[in-house]
Write a protein that holds these residues in place. Structure first.
Motif, PDB file in Angstrom:
ATOM      1  N   GLN A  65       1.237  -0.608  -0.119  1.00  0.00           N
ATOM      2  CA  GLN A  65       0.184  -0.405  -0.347  1.00  0.00           C
ATOM      3  C   GLN A  65       1.048   1.511  -0.478  1.00  0.00           C
ATOM      4  O   GLN A  65       0.645   2.340  -0.622  1.00  0.00           O
ATOM      5  CB  GLN A  65      -0.969  -0.242   1.538  1.00  0.00           C
ATOM      6  CG  GLN A  65      -1.875  -1.164   1.302  1.00  0.00           C
ATOM      7  CD  GLN A  65      -3.121  -0.908   2.855  1.00  0.00           C
ATOM      8  OE1 GLN A  65      -3.123  -0.225   3.163  1.00  0.00           O
ATOM      9  NE2 GLN A  65      -3.391  -2.229   2.753  1.00  0.00           N
ATOM     10  N   LYS A  67       3.980   1.647  -1.386  1.00  0.00           N
ATOM     11  CA  LYS A  67       5.131   1.666  -2.528  1.00  0.00           C
ATOM     12  C   LYS A  67       3.692   2.550  -3.666  1.00  0.00           C
ATOM     13  O   LYS A  67       4.031   3.712  -4.298  1.00  0.00           O
ATOM     14  CB  LYS A  67       5.025   0.374  -2.774  1.00  0.00           C
ATOM     15  CG  LYS A  67       5.681   0.209  -4.550  1.00  0.00           C
ATOM     16  CD  LYS A  67       6.678  -1.426  -4.190  1.00  0.00           C
ATOM     17  CE  LYS A  67       7.140  -1.043  -5.891  1.00  0.00           C
ATOM     18  NZ  LYS A  67       6.645  -0.530  -7.024  1.00  0.00           N
ATOM     19  N   ALA A  68       2.221   2.152  -3.341  1.00  0.00           N
ATOM     20  CA  ALA A  68       1.139   2.448  -4.020  1.00  0.00           C
ATOM     21  C   ALA A  68       1.002   4.066  -3.929  1.00  0.00           C
ATOM     22  O   ALA A  68       0.971   4.782  -5.221  1.00  0.00           O
ATOM     23  CB  ALA A  68       0.407   1.395  -4.316  1.00  0.00           C
ATOM     24  N   GLU A  69       1.002   4.114  -3.076  1.00  0.00           N
ATOM     25  CA  GLU A  69       1.296   5.803  -2.865  1.00  0.00           C
ATOM     26  C   GLU A  69       2.500   6.668  -2.929  1.00  0.00           C
ATOM     27  O   GLU A  69       2.146   7.496  -3.721  1.00  0.00           O
ATOM     28  CB  GLU A  69       0.712   6.199  -1.326  1.00  0.00           C
ATOM     29  CG  GLU A  69      -0.728   5.315  -0.844  1.00  0.00           C
ATOM     30  CD  GLU A  69      -1.740   6.006  -1.831  1.00  0.00           C
ATOM     31  OE1 GLU A  69      -1.683   7.197  -1.932  1.00  0.00           O
ATOM     32  OE2 GLU A  69      -2.685   5.573  -1.434  1.00  0.00           O
ATOM     33  N   ASP A 128       4.497   5.177  -5.269  1.00  0.00           N
ATOM     34  CA  ASP A 128       4.806   5.529  -6.826  1.00  0.00           C
ATOM     35  C   ASP A 128       3.725   6.711  -7.690  1.00  0.00           C
ATOM     36  O   ASP A 128       4.296   7.507  -8.958  1.00  0.00           O
ATOM     37  CB  ASP A 128       4.026   4.124  -7.386  1.00  0.00           C
ATOM     38  CG  ASP A 128       5.409   3.455  -7.419  1.00  0.00           C
ATOM     39  OD1 ASP A 128       5.845   3.538  -7.315  1.00  0.00           O
ATOM     40  OD2 ASP A 128       4.470   1.992  -7.120  1.00  0.00           O
ATOM     41  N   LYS A 129       2.483   6.998  -6.570  1.00  0.00           N
ATOM     42  CA  LYS A 129       1.880   8.347  -7.046  1.00  0.00           C
ATOM     43  C   LYS A 129       2.360   9.452  -7.236  1.00  0.00           C
ATOM     44  O   LYS A 129       2.370  10.204  -7.975  1.00  0.00           O
ATOM     45  CB  LYS A 129       0.788   8.330  -6.447  1.00  0.00           C
ATOM     46  CG  LYS A 129      -0.872   7.112  -6.853  1.00  0.00           C
ATOM     47  CD  LYS A 129      -1.877   7.401  -5.875  1.00  0.00           C
ATOM     48  CE  LYS A 129      -2.592   6.232  -5.889  1.00  0.00           C
ATOM     49  NZ  LYS A 129      -4.118   6.398  -5.494  1.00  0.00           N
ATOM     50  N   SER A 130       3.774   9.412  -6.219  1.00  0.00           N
ATOM     51  CA  SER A 130       4.069  11.077  -5.893  1.00  0.00           C
ATOM     52  C   SER A 130       5.270  10.664  -7.004  1.00  0.00           C
ATOM     53  O   SER A 130       5.279  12.390  -7.172  1.00  0.00           O
ATOM     54  CB  SER A 130       4.855  10.547  -4.645  1.00  0.00           C
ATOM     55  OG  SER A 130       5.754  10.307  -4.350  1.00  0.00           O
ATOM     56  N   LYS A 131       5.259   9.926  -7.158  1.00  0.00           N
ATOM     57  CA  LYS A 131       6.713  10.479  -8.857  1.00  0.00           C
ATOM     58  C   LYS A 131       7.544  11.376  -7.779  1.00  0.00           C
ATOM     59  O   LYS A 131       8.752  11.309  -8.568  1.00  0.00           O
ATOM     60  CB  LYS A 131       6.115  11.349  -9.766  1.00  0.00           C
ATOM     61  CG  LYS A 131       5.049  10.572 -10.293  1.00  0.00           C
ATOM     62  CD  LYS A 131       4.652  10.890 -11.882  1.00  0.00           C
ATOM     63  CE  LYS A 131       3.207   9.880 -12.430  1.00  0.00           C
ATOM     64  NZ  LYS A 131       2.645  11.044 -13.961  1.00  0.00           N
ATOM     65  N   ARG A 156      12.112   9.885  -2.214  1.00  0.00           N
ATOM     66  CA  ARG A 156      11.151   8.892  -2.260  1.00  0.00           C
ATOM     67  C   ARG A 156      11.891   8.123  -1.618  1.00  0.00           C
ATOM     68  O   ARG A 156       9.883   7.634  -0.316  1.00  0.00           O
ATOM     69  CB  ARG A 156      11.240   7.794  -3.880  1.00  0.00           C
ATOM     70  CG  ARG A 156      10.567   6.940  -3.730  1.00  0.00           C
ATOM     71  CD  ARG A 156      11.141   5.750  -5.436  1.00  0.00           C
ATOM     72  NE  ARG A 156      10.681   5.042  -5.442  1.00  0.00           N
ATOM     73  CZ  ARG A 156       9.260   4.308  -6.111  1.00  0.00           C
ATOM     74  NH1 ARG A 156       8.765   5.781  -6.263  1.00  0.00           N
ATOM     75  NH2 ARG A 156       8.991   3.425  -5.412  1.00  0.00           N
ATOM     76  N   GLU A 211       4.880   8.292   4.870  1.00  0.00           N
ATOM     77  CA  GLU A 211       4.012   6.916   4.461  1.00  0.00           C
ATOM     78  C   GLU A 211       3.615   5.729   5.429  1.00  0.00           C
ATOM     79  O   GLU A 211       2.496   5.799   5.767  1.00  0.00           O
ATOM     80  CB  GLU A 211       3.962   6.300   3.088  1.00  0.00           C
ATOM     81  CG  GLU A 211       3.266   6.910   2.002  1.00  0.00           C
ATOM     82  CD  GLU A 211       1.731   7.828   1.990  1.00  0.00           C
ATOM     83  OE1 GLU A 211       1.009   6.814   2.940  1.00  0.00           O
ATOM     84  OE2 GLU A 211       1.910   9.117   1.234  1.00  0.00           O
TER      85      GLU A 211
END
Length: 519
Positions: free
Chosen positions: A137, A139-141, A143-146, A152, A159
């Motif tokens: 979960q 990692k998904a958030e 990745d959205k932040s780019k 990172r 998170e």
């Protein structure tokens, strides 16, 4: 002095006889419905209290692991300096998760078993699976932040911290609800909460124990059936722990390595590409029983090792067993990354894994050495009677008499009586026809007992010498087979008969059957 009746205000009455109801409503039915409602609410309240307490225990274990992950992320923050690639940052996070998974200070990976009736519809996942899902979960958030590089990594920390705050908030809500329900439960006086004291002043005195004249030994297990004739049969001690001769169906079989696990265990140490390919082709090998089976295989191989090659195989089984354990804990999404990290020289994940392998193998090697030493000490200076053929071209055959109802001659019946006088372990060994199993039982006996058994085996015609192989296609061979089927004995071979007198003579002379008195 006035009496305070206020404590009775908390009484929860479910059968109030003074209750007023509508004339069209049956009073008894209304009271019964009210009783059922009160009992149902009380039951649901207790069940909810038990559920809340259990969920708080599980959440405490999860919080401890989230805190450990945050601590690990902070300690590894310097490793992401100068890294721009997202995969490089993800690998550092994975290493931190791996450290948490292997931190024995956090307790068992599996949460405690829920109380009866709590969360019966679902199986409680392990903490490693919870943490794996949490990282997915996060990692998904991220990745959205780019975000890239240190940004990172900081997003990961943020998170994970957010999830910790969510769990802490959930714990507060659970505690608030739990306190409310417990207060409500304690405010009511019910029949379950009433405990009366002693209702009688009479104390029953113990009955005097009747005097007994029995001077026999006190039995530790008096319920066990007694042995007929109360006489110890020769080799009765040899029947203890002889389950290896005829194990019960399914006994110890689950702990043995399956053929699939043994195939995986034979993959060479360090050949991670072959291991990864095997797991992808046979994902069922990740089952916990396969790990246990490989560890048992390693223990057995180390205990029976006679060369460096045998010890290397034992260590290889340990390596493959822990490989399965790590992959099972990390889940299918972490298997590929795990194999990538342990193949990276001087990487922390590789070091942690190999240290675990070495420590586990060292414990197995130490324990097997202790067991082998104990066996040597127990077997030292102990005389044994063993049967073997002196002539390499001669074999010893074991012929058991048929069951008593199938015996046709007095000779067979006498032989059967001798056979049935033996302990069960010796009977099973004789029925197997395997000389090694017979010698195994004889080795557990004292020399005197074993000599008596050998003499009885000769008297019953259950041992015979065979030289060469009987060719049943020839006339002579057919006659010999007919004689065997008729007498249930081997024919005379090489001038040595199978009757009791010659068997005893062979024992006295030290030849023929080669009965040895071994030190």
């Amino acid at each position: 002095m006035p009496i305070n009746y206020s404590k009775w205000d908390a009484l929860e009455l479910s059968d109030d006889s003074d209750i007023e109801v509508h004339p069209n409503v049956d009073k008894r039915s209304f009271i019964r419905a009210k009783q059922n409602q009160i009992h149902q609410q009380r039951h649901e309240r207790k069940h909810r209290i038990t559920t809340l307490k259990y969920e708080r225990v599980v959440n405490d274990g999860l919080l401890a692991r989230i805190d450990a992950l945050l601590t690990s992320l902070e300690s590894h923050q310097a490793e992401v300096e100068g890294k721009r690639d997202a995969s490089d940052v993800d690998e550092v996070v994975f290493d931190c998760l791996l450290e948490v998974q292997n931190d024995g200070r956090l307790g068992e990976d599996q949460p405690p078993v829920p109380p009866e009736g709590v969360h019966t519809q679902e199986q409680q996942p392990s903490y490693s699976k919870m943490m794996g899902a949490l990282i997915d979960q996060v990692k998904a958030e991220v990745d959205k932040s780019k975000a890239a590089g240190t940004k990172r990594y900081e997003a990961y920390v943020k998170e994970v911290g957010g999830h910790r705050n969510k769990v802490q908030g959930l714990q507060k809500d659970l505690l608030t609800e739990l306190n409310k329900l417990e207060k409500e439960e304690g405010s009511k006086i019910t029949s379950e909460g009433i405990h009366t004291g002693f209702s009688s002043s009479h104390v029953a005195k113990p009955k005097p124990v009747a005097a007994t004249t029995n001077t026999g030994p006190e039995l530790l297990n008096p319920g066990r059936p007694a042995i007929s004739n109360a006489a110890e049969t020769p080799g009765s001690e040899a029947d203890i722990e002889d389950g290896g001769l005829s194990p019960a169906p399914g006994e110890d079989e689950e702990m043995d390595a399956s053929p699939l696990a043994k195939r995986f265990g034979k993959i060479k140490f360090g050949d991670y590409q072959a291991s990864m390919q095997f797991i992808s082709q046979h994902p069922e090998v990740l089952a916990e029983k396969e790990t246990d089976g490989l560890l048992v295989e390693a223990f057995t191989a180390q205990q029976e090792a006679t060369s460096k090659k045998d010890e290397d195989y034992a260590r290889q089984c340990v390596h493959q067993a822990l490989l399965l354990q790590y992959c099972r804990q990390l889940g299918k999404d972490g298997v590929g990354l795990f194999f990538k990290r342990i193949q990276t020289p001087n990487h922390q994940a590789r070091k942690l894994f190999l240290d675990d392998v070495n420590n586990t193998y060292a414990r197995i090697r130490t324990r097997t050495a202790e067991l082998n030493k104990m066996k040597e000490e127990e077997g030292a200076d102990r005389e044994q009677i063993q049967l073997h053929a002196v002539d390499p071209n001669t074999t010893i055959n074991i012929v058991t008499p048929p069951p008593m109802d199938q015996c046709t001659t007095d000779e067979e019946r006498a032989s059967r009586e001798i056979f049935e006088s033996f302990p069960p372990g010796l009977q099973r060994a004789l029925e197997s026809g395997n000389l090694e199993k017979v010698n195994e039982v004889l080795g557990k006996m004292s020399v005197d007992e074993a000599e008596q058994v050998v003499e009885q085996l000769g008297q019953g015609g259950m041992l015979s010498l065979e030289e060469g192989v009987i060719d049943a296609t020839t006339e002579e061979g057919k006659k010999q087979m007919e004689e065997i089927e008729k007498t249930h004995r081997m024919p005379v071979q090489g001038g040595v008969a199978a009757d009791g007198d010659d068997l005893v003579a062979a024992h006295a002379a030290g030849n023929a059957f080669g009965i040895e008195d071994m030190d």
